[in-house]
Scaffold this active site. Structure first.
Site, PDB file in Angstrom:
ATOM      1  N   ARG A  57       1.303  -1.455   0.390  1.00 56.17           N
ATOM      2  CA  ARG A  57       0.024  -0.197   0.046  1.00 56.17           C
ATOM      3  C   ARG A  57       0.991   1.212   0.415  1.00 56.17           C
ATOM      4  O   ARG A  57       0.555   2.124  -0.553  1.00 56.17           O
ATOM      5  CB  ARG A  57      -1.190   0.035   1.698  1.00 56.17           C
ATOM      6  N   THR A 105       2.046   2.536   2.757  1.00 52.98           N
ATOM      7  CA  THR A 105       1.452   2.747   4.542  1.00 52.98           C
ATOM      8  C   THR A 105       1.579   1.507   4.991  1.00 52.98           C
ATOM      9  O   THR A 105       0.172   0.716   4.642  1.00 52.98           O
ATOM     10  CB  THR A 105       0.605   4.005   4.733  1.00 52.98           C
ATOM     11  N   SER A 151      -8.475  -8.890   3.468  1.00 49.62           N
ATOM     12  CA  SER A 151      -9.441  -8.667   2.669  1.00 49.62           C
ATOM     13  C   SER A 151     -10.544  -7.401   1.826  1.00 49.62           C
ATOM     14  O   SER A 151      -9.293  -6.814   2.209  1.00 49.62           O
ATOM     15  CB  SER A 151     -10.975  -9.179   4.178  1.00 49.62           C
ATOM     16  N   GLU A 187     -22.540   2.125   9.881  1.00 57.18           N
ATOM     17  CA  GLU A 187     -21.155   3.595  10.453  1.00 57.18           C
ATOM     18  C   GLU A 187     -21.647   4.719   9.834  1.00 57.18           C
ATOM     19  O   GLU A 187     -21.499   5.328   9.517  1.00 57.18           O
ATOM     20  CB  GLU A 187     -20.603   2.784  10.516  1.00 57.18           C
ATOM     21  N   GLY A 203     -19.802  -6.560   2.975  1.00 57.83           N
ATOM     22  CA  GLY A 203     -18.964  -7.598   3.452  1.00 57.83           C
ATOM     23  C   GLY A 203     -17.793  -7.509   2.219  1.00 57.83           C
ATOM     24  O   GLY A 203     -17.146  -6.888   1.824  1.00 57.83           O
ATOM     25  N   ALA A 209     -10.732  -6.413  12.929  1.00 55.45           N
ATOM     26  CA  ALA A 209      -8.627  -5.687  13.047  1.00 55.45           C
ATOM     27  C   ALA A 209      -8.499  -6.929  15.220  1.00 55.45           C
ATOM     28  O   ALA A 209      -7.219  -7.152  14.162  1.00 55.45           O
ATOM     29  CB  ALA A 209      -8.058  -4.523  13.065  1.00 55.45           C
ATOM     30  N   HIS A 245     -20.144   4.126  41.319  1.00 56.76           N
ATOM     31  CA  HIS A 245     -21.528   5.518  40.940  1.00 56.76           C
ATOM     32  C   HIS A 245     -21.359   6.041  40.832  1.00 56.76           C
ATOM     33  O   HIS A 245     -20.610   7.187  42.277  1.00 56.76           O
ATOM     34  CB  HIS A 245     -23.196   4.856  42.849  1.00 56.76           C
TER      35      HIS A 245
END
EC number: 1.8.1.4
Length: 468
Positions: A36, A38, A147, A189, A274, A323, A447
């Site tokens: 990549r 990075t 993936s 998300e 997915g 991850a 509490h």
């Protein structure tokens, strides 16, 4: 003659870089190959980290818009600066990728930039960006290539108008009408981010429910809450195509059970159905490593070993595509190579969805326990009855704990509420030690805190909840 490495790792994501660092700590000679440019893999570059940066920023924006007035905070006119929001996301990513490079140097890991391919036992070829190749000799090879997004046949991804999670994290403007294909973690998300920033969001899902894999009670509550936030759900629908026109997109869909085609107009479409293992073109056949039809590496020891001197971790093998699961895999493999014990219990890997409120769970769902014929007792406690949640105006959701009916051992925990992504760790530790629900019920919790809901849910298993 080049020195032989103890370990050469193909892939610098969470599985690969954690494996490399741990192997270095154990005194092994290590090289980690990453194409990549990075380190950090999908998670750090175009996944977990940038998405959380946008989720946090968009959540603050929505809170200022919708909730400040009710808490007695007056503001002027709010404006969205999308360029700056994207810039702070990039800054966070860059800082963390540099941090991994520092850890490589600290632990004497050789960082090799390029694309890795196995040439045979103990040999990995690396092709750099300039096309030049070098061959690394090694005693062990670790496949940690992660993936990539799965796609639907007939839908062309351009990462501009029809995008995966990569493009969804880099949009230059807020789409007026946004369609998400898939009601899983990524879809919910990303839908949350853009709905908060002003998009009309429609989520199209093939199944008749959202969040497959989550406890059904959590999924139902999440759908109810997210619908109130403006997400429109079309469940049980099969997407058949996306037509690209100059001014808009036209998404075609039909009922999954069969029926008439329906067309929705959109300005952007996010494909979030997915992910699939990235294992093609790695030369696996040269060392006798096989994959199933999805590309999942087949292991020979039931865990990580794919062939003599070849290991695989993270999204490349079975188990949750997360991850932190990959991190644990990587550490376990490094320790096994160093002659130590290494093991990961996938039943105790937590899942978190970073919507507002968050969803988090670990262990078995109610549906799984019923299917397996396990007798269990359920303890449940709503955040509406939690003191801190009431004062913070964060009362949506609940905590649910499932315990064995005979032994009281905790079998699963499922939560939806603000901050439950942090609270789930308590249950992970408890389950790792084989705790009973009573162990949590009799452990003092500060509490007022949101985490008291965990204790109250544990108390509820045996029917002695103390709060409202």
């Amino acid at each position: 003659m080049a020195e032989t490495y103890d370990v050469v790792i193909i892939g610098g994501g969470p599985g690969g870089y954690n494996c490399a660092i741990r192997a270095g700590q154990l005194g092994l000679k290590v090289a980690c190959i990453e194409s990549r440019g990075t380190l950090g893999g999908t998670c750090l570059n175009v996944g977990c980290i940038p998405s959380k940066a946008l989720l946090h920023a968009s959540e603050l924006f929505a809170t200022a818009q919708n909730d400040f007035a009710g808490m007695g905070i007056k503001t002027g006119k709010l404006e969205l600066d999308l360029d700056q929001m994207m810039a702070q996301k990039t800054e966070a990513v860059n800082g963390l990728t540099k941090g991994i490079e520092f850890l490589f140097k600290k632990n004497k890991v050789d960082y090799v930039k390029g694309r890795g391919k196995i040439l045979g036992k103990g040999k990995v070829e690396v092709t750099g960006e300039d096309g030049k190749t070098q061959t690394l000799d090694t005693k062990n090879i670790v496949i940690a290539t992660g993936s990539e997004p799965a796609n639907l046949p007939g839908i062309e991804i351009d990462e501009e108008r029809v995008v995966t999670n990569t493009g969804a994290l880099s949009m230059t403007s807020v789409p007026k009408r946004l369609i998400l294909i898939g009601a899983g973690v990524i879809g919910l998300e990303m839908g949350s981010v853009w709905a908060r920033l002003g998009s009309e969001v429609t989520v199209v899902e093939y199944l008749d429910r959202i969040m497959p894999g989550a406890d059904n009670e959590i999924a139902k509550e999440a759908q109810k809450v997210l619908k109130k936030q403006g997400l429109n759900f079309r469940l049980g629908m099969k997407v058949t195509g996306v037509e690209k026109l100059k001014s808009k997109l036209k998404l075609s869909m039909e009922p999954a059970s069969g029926g008439e085609t329906e067309v929705l107009d959109a300005d952007a479409v996010i494909v979030a159905i997915g992910r699939k293992p990235y294992t093609e073109g790695l030369g696996l056949e040269s060392v006798g490593v096989t994959t199933d039809k999805r590309g999942v590496v087949q292991v020979t020891d039931g865990h990580f070993k794919a062939a003599d001197g070849v290991w695989a971790v993270g999204d490349c093998i079975h188990g949750p595509m997360l991850a932190h699961k990959a991190e644990d895999d990587g550490v376990a493999v490094a320790e096994l190579i160093a002659g130590k014990a290494g093991h990961v219990d996938y039943n105790l890997v937590p899942s978190v969805v970073y919507t507002k409120p968050e969803m988090a769970w670990v262990g078995k769902t109610e549906e799984q326990l019923k299917e397996e014929g396990v007798e269990y007792v359920k303890g449940k406690f709503p955040f509406m009855a939690n003191s801190r949640a009431r004062t913070n105006h964060e009362t949506e959701g609940f905590v649910k704990i499932l315990a064995d009916k005979k032994t009281d051992r905790i079998l699963g925990a499922h939560m939806i509420g603000v901050g439950v992504g942090e609270m789930i760790a308590e249950l992970c530790v408890a389950m790792e030690f084989g705790a009973a629900s009573e162990d949590i019920a009799r452990t003092s919790h500060a509490h007022p805190t949101m985490s008291e809901a965990v204790r109250q849910a544990a108390m509820a298993v045996e029917g002695w909840t103390m709060q409202m």
